[in-house]
Design an enzyme around this catalytic site. Structure first.
Site, PDB file in Angstrom:
ATOM      1  N   GLU A 118     -32.480 -56.427 -17.716  1.00 15.83           N
ATOM      2  CA  GLU A 118     -31.894 -57.563 -18.433  1.00 15.83           C
ATOM      3  C   GLU A 118     -32.850 -58.758 -18.473  1.00 15.83           C
ATOM      4  O   GLU A 118     -32.446 -59.879 -18.753  1.00 15.83           O
ATOM      5  CB  GLU A 118     -30.560 -57.994 -17.794  1.00 15.83           C
ATOM      6  CG  GLU A 118     -29.473 -56.940 -17.780  1.00 15.83           C
ATOM      7  CD  GLU A 118     -28.872 -56.599 -19.149  1.00 15.83           C
ATOM      8  OE1 GLU A 118     -29.334 -57.144 -20.175  1.00 15.83           O
ATOM      9  OE2 GLU A 118     -27.958 -55.756 -19.181  1.00 15.83           O
ATOM     10  N   HIS A 141     -26.308 -62.125 -13.368  1.00 20.30           N
ATOM     11  CA  HIS A 141     -25.462 -61.220 -14.147  1.00 20.30           C
ATOM     12  C   HIS A 141     -24.797 -60.269 -13.164  1.00 20.30           C
ATOM     13  O   HIS A 141     -25.457 -59.710 -12.284  1.00 20.30           O
ATOM     14  CB  HIS A 141     -26.303 -60.440 -15.163  1.00 20.30           C
ATOM     15  CG  HIS A 141     -25.619 -59.203 -15.651  1.00 20.30           C
ATOM     16  ND1 HIS A 141     -24.383 -59.231 -16.241  1.00 20.30           N
ATOM     17  CD2 HIS A 141     -25.975 -57.892 -15.598  1.00 20.30           C
ATOM     18  CE1 HIS A 141     -24.011 -58.000 -16.548  1.00 20.30           C
ATOM     19  NE2 HIS A 141     -24.959 -57.166 -16.156  1.00 20.30           N
ATOM     20  N   HIS A 143     -20.862 -57.653 -12.481  1.00 20.71           N
ATOM     21  CA  HIS A 143     -19.770 -56.891 -13.111  1.00 20.71           C
ATOM     22  C   HIS A 143     -18.440 -57.151 -12.387  1.00 20.71           C
ATOM     23  O   HIS A 143     -17.927 -56.247 -11.713  1.00 20.71           O
ATOM     24  CB  HIS A 143     -20.085 -55.389 -13.062  1.00 20.71           C
ATOM     25  CG  HIS A 143     -21.377 -54.966 -13.705  1.00 20.71           C
ATOM     26  ND1 HIS A 143     -21.959 -53.728 -13.476  1.00 20.71           N
ATOM     27  CD2 HIS A 143     -22.189 -55.594 -14.593  1.00 20.71           C
ATOM     28  CE1 HIS A 143     -23.089 -53.619 -14.188  1.00 20.71           C
ATOM     29  NE2 HIS A 143     -23.250 -54.749 -14.865  1.00 20.71           N
ATOM     30  N   HIS A 213     -18.522 -55.364 -20.181  1.00 22.71           N
ATOM     31  CA  HIS A 213     -19.725 -55.171 -19.377  1.00 22.71           C
ATOM     32  C   HIS A 213     -19.740 -56.066 -18.124  1.00 22.71           C
ATOM     33  O   HIS A 213     -19.771 -55.540 -17.012  1.00 22.71           O
ATOM     34  CB  HIS A 213     -20.974 -55.418 -20.247  1.00 22.71           C
ATOM     35  CG  HIS A 213     -22.275 -55.237 -19.536  1.00 22.71           C
ATOM     36  ND1 HIS A 213     -23.479 -55.180 -20.182  1.00 22.71           N
ATOM     37  CD2 HIS A 213     -22.578 -55.118 -18.223  1.00 22.71           C
ATOM     38  CE1 HIS A 213     -24.454 -55.020 -19.305  1.00 22.71           C
ATOM     39  NE2 HIS A 213     -23.930 -54.979 -18.105  1.00 22.71           N
TER      40      HIS A 213
END
Ligand code: 13P
Ligand code: ZN
Length: 268
Positions: A118, A141, A143, A213
């Site tokens: 990413e 980032h 989840h 996501h």
């Protein structure tokens, strides 16, 4: 020998990343290699670091980011696990130097661990933060289960629908995530399209939800970015627990939320 030896300020930043990586794993937000963290560590770079020889070939970012010339980042390694990074941050991540063409980089320490897939999203956001003169240095980032679950229902994906639900679950959420939660329609993980959509939305929000996501957050440091995800996730849990008990949570009223904004001097 590690680049962190004899550099307490740089070491402290990397240790914060390791601490947050542990929280991500403990929260169940970081299955296998899920999630990534990058931190702009340029402020902690000295002449000896600037003179360090690359330990990788030159790698392409995939886009040109003109504000990143000569910048340095700690990056989670692609395929590496947060639960491992929590204990060994320099074996599961690396420090990279952006080259003068602003479209490529080399790894300089400690090991040739390839940065996260990413990277386009992370670096695009860092580039823009520098352009704006922002004090934000970290992007995360991850989840988070409840927020990702909610992103599977279109009714939550209208502008600020989820923001208002989450703010209304508990007063602290509005106080500590005062810009709310932006929404990014599904895009391929690791793609430039995902990076560009994220960049646009982060002008208005500190945290955005990548449909089906995860979330992507920016903050002063990695702890600040994590905290905002954590308060949003807490609200999502309260919403879902209420539903699981068989009722629609009432939520704070618009009046009570306005009162919060006034008392805490919030922007929205
Ligand atoms: P990396 O292992 O490449 O960081 O990817 C994890 C992820 O969550 C991709 O969206
Ligand atoms: Zn992901």
């Amino acid at each position: 020998m590690s680049i962190l030896d004899g550099r307490p300020a740089l070491k402290a930043e990397v240790e914060k990343v390791a601490e947050v990586a542990g929280y991500l794993w403990q929260n169940g937000w970081a299955e296998r290699n899920g999630g990534n963290i990058t931190v702009n560590v340029t402020d902690y770079v000295d002449d000896a670091i600037r003179a360090m020889k690359p330990i990788s070939e030159v790698k392409q970012i995939g886009k040109q980011l003109k504000n990143l010339k000569g910048c340095y980042f700690y990056c989670k390694g692609t395929g590496k696990r947060m639960r491992d990074l929590a204990r060994w941050p320099m074996d599961n991540g690396s420090i990279i130097r952006i080259l003068d063409d602003c479209s490529s980089y080399v790894i300089i320490a400690d090991n040739a661990v390839m940065p996260t897939s990413e990277l386009p999203s992370h670096l695009t956001v860092h580039d823009h933060l520098i352009e704006k003169g922002s004090k934000y240095r970290a992007t995360v980032h991850t989840h988070p289960i409840e927020l990702v679950a909610m992103s599977h229902n279109k009714k939550f994906l209208g502008k600020d629908v989820l923001t208002n639900i989450l703010w209304s679950m508990i007063p602290e959420t509005k106080a500590f995530c005062p810009l709310g939660l932006g929404i990014i329609p599904y895009q391929l993980p690791g793609s430039n399209q995902l990076a560009d959509a994220t960049l646009k939305e982060l002008d208005d929000y500190d945290v955005v939800l990548w449909e089906k996501h995860g979330v992507f957050a920016q903050g002063l440091d990695v702890m600040d970015a994590f905290d905002q995800i954590d308060v949003l996730s807490k609200s999502a849990k309260i919403y879902i627990d209420s539903k699981a008990m068989g009722f629609e949570p009432e939520g704070m009223s618009q009046e009570q939320m306005k009162e919060m904004s006034k008392a805490f001097n919030l922007p929205k």
